[in-house]
Design an enzyme around this catalytic site. Structure first.
Site, PDB file in Angstrom:
ATOM      1  N   HIS B  68       5.133  -2.916  -1.203  1.00 47.92           N
ATOM      2  CA  HIS B  68       5.046  -1.662  -0.454  1.00 47.92           C
ATOM      3  C   HIS B  68       6.426  -1.198   0.006  1.00 47.92           C
ATOM      4  O   HIS B  68       6.755  -0.013  -0.044  1.00 47.92           O
ATOM      5  CB  HIS B  68       4.094  -1.869   0.741  1.00 47.92           C
ATOM      6  N   GLU B  71       8.141   0.335  -2.843  1.00 52.88           N
ATOM      7  CA  GLU B  71       7.608   1.683  -3.068  1.00 52.88           C
ATOM      8  C   GLU B  71       8.349   2.703  -2.193  1.00 52.88           C
ATOM      9  O   GLU B  71       8.775   3.762  -2.659  1.00 52.88           O
ATOM     10  CB  GLU B  71       6.109   1.680  -2.760  1.00 52.88           C
ATOM     11  N   GLU B 143       4.482   2.282  10.449  1.00 45.04           N
ATOM     12  CA  GLU B 143       3.320   2.408   9.566  1.00 45.04           C
ATOM     13  C   GLU B 143       2.363   1.237   9.806  1.00 45.04           C
ATOM     14  O   GLU B 143       1.146   1.408   9.900  1.00 45.04           O
ATOM     15  CB  GLU B 143       3.788   2.441   8.103  1.00 45.04           C
TER      16      GLU B 143
END
Lengths: 432, 430
Positions: B68, B71, B143
């Site tokens: 992640h 990404e 997040e």
């Protein structure tokens, strides 16, 4: 899509049919939308669709309804309530696979007769709705209202608007109030129903690979509704003078603080100034190209998300971001600095172009989604606008930096709302 | 090699081509759509935190959440930020990381081929520095915290923690605040070199596009590639041995919620295959869950009328090559009671199943839902990619569902849904 691609029929007093034919869709989406004022009946308005969805003559319970829908290749019946400015829209929608993809006919025609039953042939006991359904759905609705707290982003946004519009009917939550539902009056609920059916403006939308004339025939043949005196819905009040900025901090056992800032734009979407306002909001916080994304997230690493969005019916602009509590003042300062910069004219040509293009991509994209198409044209009916998606795209394309700077003068901060973790950490727990 | 795959029921077709560098490209022309959607994905997700890079001998363990993190960081370029390039063209880019996939995508309504160039370009061009890696940690920490406050997310991951002892699917996709702070640019490069090879990736495009022009643009990129990026040896992914038992019977967490949330999960131990067989298993479970607890079922109506569930209740099946599970989830004042009733219903149905007519009806419903899905370019693309990574072609669905027999479904009920392999996850109000 050109203006002529949405075809409007008058079906009766206060009943309009809007057909948006488009061959590319695999389904036909139908939506019956009753317009209601966001007045003291608002909890009753919110409850009504849920009660009607429980059963009607011929389909007396969920089981019978769902069995029928499954048989129709998984047609979807959805009901609900939407707030558009200071009105509530009671919606009854159906989404069904187009017969062109099935080895079966009659699905489309049946859908209209089925919708008519759901809306106009409810189960009645002693001149009221079936008591059991009313009680169960009132309970479900109370749970739904209470569960707003489960989604901290939506909760903080709603709380910001509630505080901001405290003395206006816009502060009412779309799903009603728990207090109203505690003291529910079954007689009043039925009166609200009769008033809705007889007196509320009704707009019916159908979109998909359909023949408008056929839809017109099906709707007019199936709809069995007695109309009386059509009530106009009062217009949404959007301007407010003498705003005093306020700050509300609420503490809760959460990991992340949610900052929301509510602004008055003093602009309705039917005004020409709405076009630069759209661009303004996009430059400020409409995506990765925006000042908030770049300055709050990318440069300061304060947040994962930071956005601004418009409520075009009520003329509000809301900013939202998830941050550390200790960074509250810093985040607020950076955000306000962006607005101040825009007022000073600190807007680049690149920002203007990126924002306009981003809006246009979204508007064009709306034509690819039936629910968005209907939502757009329903909003037009609510706000009394005739601007088609294509016309709006043209208008956005023409906006200049000067117009954006001008509109910034209208935007006034009203309420800062912070949902904050408790000081000193609190009892935020882990799974065991 | 170029192949045209047609589906007469959907009245759609897909053009497939394997490019010289090993990349599989699928194009679904959709005339009349304003949008174009492209998704570029790699078989690499949060589950892949232990592996042997091609050509190496020793296994490596990287910090959780690195797929992640990678990404996020690919969007950074030496010349600036990828978002900026897309913004100039008006496109809407995004990306996601799941257990098995990392995908980069954009939606455009104009300048499609330039957007495609950006997509293929930046995904092929990592640029990690100590500084830009450090900067991202604050963003990702927020997040992670956002998800910590999300009870739906928590009830799901707590359930996986209860179902699995060792399998990495039990770990949060984004990792933890602690694990992401360990990530260094060297780790990112290593993962990138291992998993972002064209032979490990797929590109899917839908919209009113010209396939030949797409192939031409991709070939331009291939020409610019270094020779050593054209071939790759096998990546060995290391998954720990997972017992067939569950780790915990009940998992509870308190959060600020209005009432309890629950997820009752069943662990699938019939795993180890992909392709048609996995598709069949998935379809069978989807039908089965609808028969069991769909809105036309007896037990759904009973629970609803008793006020034990509302319309947020639902059930779904996830089937991957190396793991699988079915989950019943919702909100309830008495979640334990709901779980008991569901378990009882499963046992009851093993002895006295449904009318076959009910099965046929659910089949029709699922066929309709499948056709409906093609209204949406974005979700079609995401679904296509996740299925192709399991060696399943999306178009095969209708043909396979026709062939599913009622007896197969009942067998699946017997083997998959055992209370011994179930776990109840609860989020309770404070």
């Amino acid at each position: 899509m050109k203006a002529r691609d949405i075809i409007k029929y008058e079906l009766g007093p206060g009943i309009n049919l809007h057909v948006i034919p488009d061959t590319k869709f695999k389904t036909v989406f139908i939506s019956y939308c009753f317009h209601r004022d966001l007045n003291d009946d608002y909890s009753y308005n919110a409850l009504l669709p849920a009660v009607l969805k429980r059963g009607c003559e011929g389909f007396e319970n969920i089981r019978k309804i769902e069995t029928h829908l499954e048989q129709q290749y998984g047609a979807i019946l959805s009901v609900g309530v939407q707030k558009k400015g200071e009105s509530q829209i009671l919606r009854f929608s159906m989404d069904l696979v187009n017969e062109a993809y099935l080895s079966e006919n009659g699905i489309l025609a049946q859908a209209f007769y089925f919708m008519n039953r759901i809306i106009t042939k409810p189960l009645i006991e002693n001149s009221l709705f079936k008591q059991e359904y009313v009680e169960q759905e009132a309970k479900n609705l109370k749970n739904r209202i209470a569960s707003l707290i489960n989604d901290k982003m939506s909760y903080s946004l709603e709380r910001c608007i509630q505080e901001m519009c405290k003395d206006e009917k816009y502060s009412r939550y779309v799903y009603g109030s728990i207090e109203d539902l505690e003291e529910l009056d079954a007689g009043r609920l039925f009166k609200v129903y009769e008033d809705t059916i007889k007196n509320s403006p009704l707009d019916i939308f159908a979109t998909g690979d359909v023949d408008p004339e056929k839809i017109y025939m099906l709707v007019s043949n199936s709809l069995d509704i007695e109309r009386n005196h059509i009530k106009a819905i009062p217009e949404t009040v959007i301007k407010k003078v003498g705003i005093e900025e306020k700050e509300i901090i609420e503490e809760m056992d959460v990991a992340q603080a949610k900052l929301n800032m509510g602004f008055r734009t003093n602009t309705h979407f039917t005004e020409r100034e709405y076009y630069p306002l759209l661009v303004y909001s996009s430059i400020l916080g409409g995506g990765p190209h925006s000042k908030l994304f770049i300055n709050v997230r990318e440069k300061a690493s304060l947040a994962y998300y930071a956005f601004s969005r418009l409520d075009k019916h009520k003329g509000l602009m809301i900013i939202g971001s998830g941050i550390e509590r200790e960074k509250y003042n810093l985040a607020k300062d950076i955000i306000l600095q962006q607005l101040a910069d825009m007022r000073k004219g600190n807007i680049s040509k690149e920002e203007l172009i990126a924002s306009k293009k981003s809006i246009i991509t979204s508007l064009r994209g709306a034509k690819d989604q039936q629910s968005q198409l209907v939502d757009y044209y329903l909003s037009n009916v609510v706000g009394n606008s005739n601007v088609t998606l294509d016309e709006l795209i043209d208008e956005v394309d023409k906006v200049t930096i000067d117009q954006v700077i001008d509109i910034s003068e209208r935007i006034k901060l009203d309420t800062v709302y912070l949902l904050s973790p408790r000081k000193g950490g609190g009892s935020y727990g882990k799974a065991n | 090699m170029e192949k045209l795959i047609k589906n007469p029921v959907l009245k759609e077709s897909i053009i497939y081509k394997k490019m010289d560098n090993g990349l599989d490209v699928y194009i679904m022309p959709r005339p009349g759509y304003q949008k174009q959607f492209a998704i570029y994905a790699t078989r690499y997700g949060s589950n892949d935190s232990s592996f042997i890079p091609p050509g190496k001998k020793d296994p490596i363990v990287v910090p959780d959440g690195i797929a992640h993190f990678l990404e996020h960081k690919l969007f950074e370029e030496e010349s600036g930020n990828v978002f900026e390039s897309y913004s100039k063209l008006g496109a809407h880019p995004n990306a996601f990381t799941s257990f098995k996939t990392t995908a980069y995508h954009f939606t455009s309504t104009d300048n499609f081929y330039e957007c495609l160039d950006i997509l293929i370009g930046f995904v092929g061009r990592p640029y990690f520095t100590d500084e830009n890696v450090e900067k991202e940690k604050g963003i990702i920490a927020q997040e992670i915290k956002m998800y910590e406050d999300n009870p739906h997310w928590r009830v799901f991951f707590n359930l996986l923690g209860g179902l699995y002892h060792q399998h990495p699917v039990k770990k949060d996709i984004a990792g933890t605040v602690e694990s992401i702070y360990q990530i260094q640019k060297e780790d990112l490069y290593l993962c990138y070199e291992t998993f972002y090879h064209p032979t490990n990736m797929v590109l899917f495009v839908a919209g009113e596009v010209e396939p030949d022009k797409i192939f031409k643009h991709i070939n331009e990129h291939i020409k610019k590639q270094k020779a050593d990026r054209r071939k790759q040896e096998e990546i060995k992914r290391i998954y720990p041995e997972e017992p067939s038992s569950i780790a915990k019977k009940v998992v509870k967490q308190k959060l600020h919620v209005s009432r309890p949330l629950f997820a009752l999960g069943f662990k699938d131990i019939d795993v180890g295959y992909k392709g048609e067989r996995l598709l069949d298993k998935t379809i069978m479970n989807e039908i089965l869950l609808d028969l069991l607890v769909g809105p036309s079922s007896e037990v759904y109506n009973l629970l609803y009328e008793e006020g034990l569930i509302d319309d947020a209740f639902g059930a779904q099946f996830t089937g991957e090559e190396d793991y699988g599970f079915a989950i019943f989830s919702g909100e309830s004042p008495e979640p334990e009671k709901v779980a008991d009733i569901l378990l009882e219903e499963i046992e009851k149905r093993k002895k006295s199943p449904w009318e076959e007519e009910h099965f046929l009806r659910i089949k029709r419903k699922n066929m309709g839902q499948f056709i409906r899905g093609f209204n949406y370019l974005e979700s079609t693309g995401v679904k296509f990619v996740s299925m192709i990574f399991k060696d399943i072609h999306l178009f095969d669905y209708l043909e396979r569902i026709e062939k599913i027999r009622y007896e197969d479904i009942l067998k699946q009920l017997d083997t998959m849904y055992s209370s011994e392999r179930s776990c109840l996850s609860l989020i309770l109000p404070q």
